[in-house]
Design a protein around this motif. Sequence first.
Motif, PDB file in Angstrom:
ATOM      1  N   GLY A  99       0.787  -1.160  -0.370  1.00 47.59           N
ATOM      2  CA  GLY A  99       0.122   0.053  -0.215  1.00 47.59           C
ATOM      3  C   GLY A  99       0.662   1.416  -0.073  1.00 47.59           C
ATOM      4  O   GLY A  99       0.203   2.591  -0.995  1.00 47.59           O
ATOM      5  N   TYR A 100       1.766   1.217   0.838  1.00 53.98           N
ATOM      6  CA  TYR A 100       3.050   2.763   0.895  1.00 53.98           C
ATOM      7  C   TYR A 100       3.572   2.778  -0.794  1.00 53.98           C
ATOM      8  O   TYR A 100       2.684   4.085  -0.958  1.00 53.98           O
ATOM      9  N   PRO A 177      -7.626  -1.305   0.486  1.00 53.01           N
ATOM     10  CA  PRO A 177      -7.849  -0.359   0.079  1.00 53.01           C
ATOM     11  C   PRO A 177      -7.729   0.663   1.943  1.00 53.01           C
ATOM     12  O   PRO A 177      -7.991   1.633   2.433  1.00 53.01           O
ATOM     13  N   PHE A 178      -8.555  -0.352   2.784  1.00 54.95           N
ATOM     14  CA  PHE A 178      -8.308   0.170   4.580  1.00 54.95           C
ATOM     15  C   PHE A 178      -6.446   0.867   4.714  1.00 54.95           C
ATOM     16  O   PHE A 178      -6.955   1.598   5.829  1.00 54.95           O
ATOM     17  N   MET A 179      -5.619   0.421   4.542  1.00 50.82           N
ATOM     18  CA  MET A 179      -4.615   0.691   4.511  1.00 50.82           C
ATOM     19  C   MET A 179      -4.329   2.013   3.639  1.00 50.82           C
ATOM     20  O   MET A 179      -3.434   3.016   3.306  1.00 50.82           O
ATOM     21  N   VAL A 180      -4.192   2.090   2.083  1.00 48.22           N
ATOM     22  CA  VAL A 180      -4.028   2.724   0.814  1.00 48.22           C
ATOM     23  C   VAL A 180      -4.558   3.665   1.043  1.00 48.22           C
ATOM     24  O   VAL A 180      -4.033   4.864   0.908  1.00 48.22           O
ATOM     25  N   LEU A 181      -5.867   3.913   1.509  1.00 46.11           N
ATOM     26  CA  LEU A 181      -6.993   5.248   1.892  1.00 46.11           C
ATOM     27  C   LEU A 181      -6.574   5.739   3.023  1.00 46.11           C
ATOM     28  O   LEU A 181      -6.593   7.477   2.385  1.00 46.11           O
ATOM     29  N   ALA A 223      -2.967   4.989  11.370  1.00 46.49           N
ATOM     30  CA  ALA A 223      -4.247   4.567  10.878  1.00 46.49           C
ATOM     31  C   ALA A 223      -4.272   3.016  10.095  1.00 46.49           C
ATOM     32  O   ALA A 223      -4.993   2.578  10.719  1.00 46.49           O
ATOM     33  N   GLY A 224      -3.557   3.327   8.845  1.00 44.11           N
ATOM     34  CA  GLY A 224      -3.915   2.324   8.017  1.00 44.11           C
ATOM     35  C   GLY A 224      -3.619   0.918   8.864  1.00 44.11           C
ATOM     36  O   GLY A 224      -4.928  -0.181   8.466  1.00 44.11           O
ATOM     37  N   ILE A 230      -7.133  -4.661  13.068  1.00 41.15           N
ATOM     38  CA  ILE A 230      -7.792  -4.703  13.702  1.00 41.15           C
ATOM     39  C   ILE A 230      -9.513  -5.568  13.116  1.00 41.15           C
ATOM     40  O   ILE A 230      -9.945  -6.456  13.591  1.00 41.15           O
ATOM     41  N   SER A 231      -9.146  -5.198  11.679  1.00 38.35           N
ATOM     42  CA  SER A 231      -9.916  -5.742  10.783  1.00 38.35           C
ATOM     43  C   SER A 231     -10.231  -6.995  10.744  1.00 38.35           C
ATOM     44  O   SER A 231     -10.645  -7.713  10.669  1.00 38.35           O
TER      45      SER A 231
END
Lengths: 299, 31
Positions: A99-100, A177-181, A223-224, A230-231
């Motif tokens: 994602g980075y 997507p939860f990392m990238v956004l 945050a990512g 957690i998810s």
Amino acid sequence: MTVIDALSGPNTSRQAPDELPVGARRRRGGTVGLLLPAVVLVLGVFVVPLGIMLWRALSEPEPGLGNFAWYLTDPVQRDVLARTFTTGLIVTIVCLVIGYPYAYAMVAFGPKIRALLTMLVLVPFWTSLMVRTFSWVILLADNGPVHSVLKSIGLGNVHLIRTNLGVVIGMSQILLPFMVLPLYAVMAGIDRRLILASSSLGARPAVSFLRVWVPLTLPGVGAGCLMVFISSLGFYVTPALLGSPDNALISQQIYAQVSSLLQWGKGGAMGVVLLVLTFLVLAVLALALRRANRQGLRA
Amino acid sequence: MNGRLSTVWRALLLLFCGIVALWLVAPSLEQ
């Protein structure tokens, strides 16, 4: 005129000055009224079920801490718990590593490529989680597309379905997507002149990147990682379909206790332990972030 | 980052994003 004024009708704005406390009180009543549906919803679908779960964990089949003692001493359950956390950690690292650079590309290239990359990262949201996971079952199956490609390039018989690797591939794709956004949101807000300034002060591109860019993106990284980790702890569908019963994660074990064995107390205890451990992870990360911030301020 | 990413880096980054994009849309294409 605030939204609450607008909602409480024309009377509010026509009040005389000596009636102001009444108006203020009415306004506060309006605020509480607006909050009420959300509070009722949270109480009804979150706090009450949690309470029932805790109650069942402590009272079924007999009152006491027996369910917790069973869970924390059973070696099989301890393995499952460790596997759940390890899988979560691996998925988080994979998502960060992929994602980075992806988020970096979203801010480094022009608007057309950015729009394309954004669209592609949102594509997974357009299909349901269940459908995507079944697609992974087909893609990763023995003699499926991925298996054939790996075989044709000479990697031999690589089994992906019903393995931990398959679970990690599926979960990472779903959680990326939860990392990238969040990463993109933080990167887009960074003042790029800081990079120019560091290079004008003599830093080589790699040094500017590592000592200016990366530290500025750390809030997004935190945050990512938190969202993905957690998810991933509570993932059920993907490990159930892509993994095997031999390498089940905690959600599958809870499901088995509640649905197949009808051991509500044991299932509840497992849920409570997972919740407490998740809160512990959150607390540790929050403390680490606060310390990092303080050190950053001092430096 | 300051618009001066070298051509090699740009090409590598684009290639990487292409592979990731393929991976991202693979389950949707499978349908």
